[in-house]
Design a protein around this motif. Sequence first.
Motif, PDB file in Angstrom:
ATOM      1  N   ASP A 209       0.814  -1.127   0.045  1.00  0.00           N
ATOM      2  CA  ASP A 209      -0.138  -0.100  -0.065  1.00  0.00           C
ATOM      3  C   ASP A 209       0.863   1.195   0.102  1.00  0.00           C
ATOM      4  OD1 ASP A 209       0.840  -0.987   2.535  1.00  0.00           O
ATOM      5  OD2 ASP A 209      -1.302   0.061   3.678  1.00  0.00           O
ATOM      6  N   TRP A 210       1.996   1.146   0.363  1.00  0.00           N
ATOM      7  CA  TRP A 210       2.932   2.522   0.158  1.00  0.00           C
ATOM      8  C   TRP A 210       4.145   1.985  -0.321  1.00  0.00           C
ATOM      9  CZ3 TRP A 210       7.322   2.205   3.379  1.00  0.00           C
ATOM     10  CH2 TRP A 210       7.473   1.241   4.503  1.00  0.00           C
ATOM     11  N   PRO A 212       5.390   1.175  -3.480  1.00  0.00           N
ATOM     12  CA  PRO A 212       5.364   1.725  -4.588  1.00  0.00           C
ATOM     13  C   PRO A 212       5.770   3.374  -4.763  1.00  0.00           C
ATOM     14  CG  PRO A 212       3.619   0.113  -4.775  1.00  0.00           C
ATOM     15  CD  PRO A 212       4.094   0.258  -3.100  1.00  0.00           C
ATOM     16  N   ASP A 213       4.972   3.787  -3.562  1.00  0.00           N
ATOM     17  CA  ASP A 213       5.147   5.384  -3.647  1.00  0.00           C
ATOM     18  C   ASP A 213       6.703   5.530  -3.303  1.00  0.00           C
ATOM     19  OD1 ASP A 213       2.723   5.969  -4.034  1.00  0.00           O
ATOM     20  OD2 ASP A 213       2.129   5.866  -2.233  1.00  0.00           O
ATOM     21  N   ARG A 216       9.074   4.520  -6.673  1.00  0.00           N
ATOM     22  CA  ARG A 216       8.980   5.570  -7.877  1.00  0.00           C
ATOM     23  C   ARG A 216       9.871   6.729  -7.706  1.00  0.00           C
ATOM     24  NH1 ARG A 216       3.597   8.933  -8.312  1.00  0.00           N
ATOM     25  NH2 ARG A 216       3.322   9.780  -6.304  1.00  0.00           N
ATOM     26  N   SER A 221      14.151   4.140 -10.865  1.00  0.00           N
ATOM     27  CA  SER A 221      12.782   4.017 -11.132  1.00  0.00           C
ATOM     28  C   SER A 221      12.069   5.349 -11.679  1.00  0.00           C
ATOM     29  CB  SER A 221      12.049   3.706  -9.998  1.00  0.00           C
ATOM     30  OG  SER A 221      12.790   2.815  -9.118  1.00  0.00           O
ATOM     31  N   SER A 225      11.159   5.845 -15.976  1.00  0.00           N
ATOM     32  CA  SER A 225       9.758   6.581 -16.649  1.00  0.00           C
ATOM     33  C   SER A 225      10.065   6.935 -18.181  1.00  0.00           C
ATOM     34  CB  SER A 225       9.058   7.504 -15.877  1.00  0.00           C
ATOM     35  OG  SER A 225       9.001   6.769 -14.305  1.00  0.00           O
ATOM     36  N   THR A 232       2.602   3.597 -15.845  1.00  0.00           N
ATOM     37  CA  THR A 232       1.219   3.190 -14.901  1.00  0.00           C
ATOM     38  C   THR A 232       1.075   4.045 -13.994  1.00  0.00           C
ATOM     39  OG1 THR A 232       2.874   1.848 -13.707  1.00  0.00           O
ATOM     40  CG2 THR A 232       1.650   0.674 -15.486  1.00  0.00           C
ATOM     41  N   ALA A 233       0.198   3.752 -12.979  1.00  0.00           N
ATOM     42  CA  ALA A 233      -0.093   4.682 -11.996  1.00  0.00           C
ATOM     43  C   ALA A 233       0.900   5.097 -11.024  1.00  0.00           C
ATOM     44  CB  ALA A 233      -1.632   4.376 -11.233  1.00  0.00           C
ATOM     45  N   ASP A 234       1.626   3.776 -10.737  1.00  0.00           N
ATOM     46  CA  ASP A 234       2.409   4.052  -9.774  1.00  0.00           C
ATOM     47  C   ASP A 234       3.925   4.371 -10.261  1.00  0.00           C
ATOM     48  OD1 ASP A 234       3.259   1.514 -10.788  1.00  0.00           O
ATOM     49  OD2 ASP A 234       2.831   0.254  -8.847  1.00  0.00           O
ATOM     50  N   GLN A 235       3.983   4.851 -11.323  1.00  0.00           N
ATOM     51  CA  GLN A 235       5.197   5.582 -11.799  1.00  0.00           C
ATOM     52  C   GLN A 235       4.914   6.903 -12.334  1.00  0.00           C
ATOM     53  OE1 GLN A 235       5.407   2.793 -15.331  1.00  0.00           O
ATOM     54  NE2 GLN A 235       6.560   1.440 -14.301  1.00  0.00           N
TER      55      GLN A 235
END
Lengths: 265, 304
Positions: A209-210, A212-213, A216, A221, A225, A232-235
């Motif tokens: 839940d945190w 990937p924050d 990125r 990472s 991009s 994607t949303a977490d990038q």
Amino acid sequence: MTTTLEHTATTTGLLRGEWVKARSLRSTWYVLGGSLVGMVLLGLLFTSTADTGGPSGSGGGPPGVDFAQPLTLALAGYNLAQLAMGVLGVLLVTGEYTSGTIRSTFAAAPRRWPVVAAKAAVLGALVLVVAAAGALAAYAVGSAVVDGMPGLAEDGVLRVVLGTALYLTAITLLGSALGWLLRSTAGAVATLFGLVFLLPVLGGLLPGDWGPDVVRWLPSSAGGSLLRLTTTADQFAPWTGFAVLLGYVAVGLAAAVWRLRTRDA
Amino acid sequence: MIELQGLTKRYGERLAVDDVTVTVRPGVVTGFLGPNGAGKSTTMRMVLGLDRPTAGTALVNGRPYAEHRDPLREVGALLEARALHPGRTARAHLQALAATAGLPRARVDTVLELAGLTAVAGKRVGGFSLGMGQRLGVATALLGDPATVVLDEPVNGLDPDGVLWIRTLARRLAAEGRTVFFSSHLMAEMAVTADHLVVMGRGRLVADVPTGEFIRRAGGDGVRVRSPRAGELAGLLTGPDVVVESAERGVLLVRGVPAEVVGDRAAEAGIALHELTPVQASLEEAFMALTADEREYRTEEQPA
């Protein structure tokens, strides 16, 4: 008597001096040549085995390589090239410390920041040119081998190809900043590899839940991009991510200058 | 001209350089003498603006090093042996520095020639002998045709040929009116090369004197006299500054009287001499005497 801080060590002189230093070492050309060839050959390997699901036949290969996307396959060699080029960035700085030439350098140009800037500019230009050639060559080879390679005019394709060169340049400069800060080849190389390779893997172990924050925001990472056709949303969005990577580079080089000003050479 | 004013460098608890005030003048070779660890290299690095003094100032040709417009034209330095990248050729090493400092490219060939390295200019420094590396270091120091030349231990590890070359070069540079500041822990080398000596021991300035006076201070020159009637002769050699010692029977060490006078007095009295030799106290002896003083001074200084 007024004190002038205007030195004859001019911008062109500093740039020429750094260029002579970089070109007069065989290691520079080995690394750049190796990176160029590696990018093309790895691109060739991945694209030519794309039909069978990658070199291991099971969709394996380096992490982050999407076997459904011929463009990332063709450019997958950047993974290896960033190692070599990052080490080059480290070496051109730490080599001055291990050999002791740093003292002659600062005797010739006593102000620290112009030396850091000149080294970064020469190194950056050199890597940018070679990496751009490597990326374009890998793309061209990949296009010849695999069907369905998107054309350069298609949305985002040129950005990914040339972005590969920009990403590699930024990683190289990150290496040079670490070289200035740590002054030791082993320490700077280990730190660079840790930042670029190890932290994203460790970050993957963080809670979903945190985690990937956090991931990125890591240099590789965020900068990576720019090398994706779609994010994607977490990038981060491509240029936002690259700006984050450049932020790391800027902070690293600024810290390097600050260290040089406060510490004995 | 190098002017050090209260120059101090502290590394944590240790005072590497302790309140050194000294002026190194042009036109002469100034030897910078002291045992290893005395603070010589640290002092030289502060002169070059590489290390920042804890207190005090180091001026070269009237300004701090880093405030010169053309630092390499003001001061050239050989700071340590082999501050050279092994993978670079001798010429590339000099070209890079010349470019960085904005010096004309022709200087590279001039200093290569001067250091006798023209034949190996295209060879990688990694393959150089210690002597060749040292020559390239000196070539580097002279690249800017500087008014002040700082050489840290330039004869270290050199063969006799190289030592002679450095000695001749240092004297020639001084004769051209340059300031030559030359460090060594080899005192015999200093005795023949330096006109003036700056001596450091444990970070402190121990002496700042002409080489001759330094030796005289530590006992001075004397005359060794061997005679079967040595005792009788000793009685004839009296005077305010005359010191006569006898280390063994029949041998005198006379200070304060030149050999000619000793010989004449002996002849007048009809005393036969078997030996009459002027002797010079060695720099080693002078140095030991001085550092012994330094030790006593330190003990006295301790708070009661």
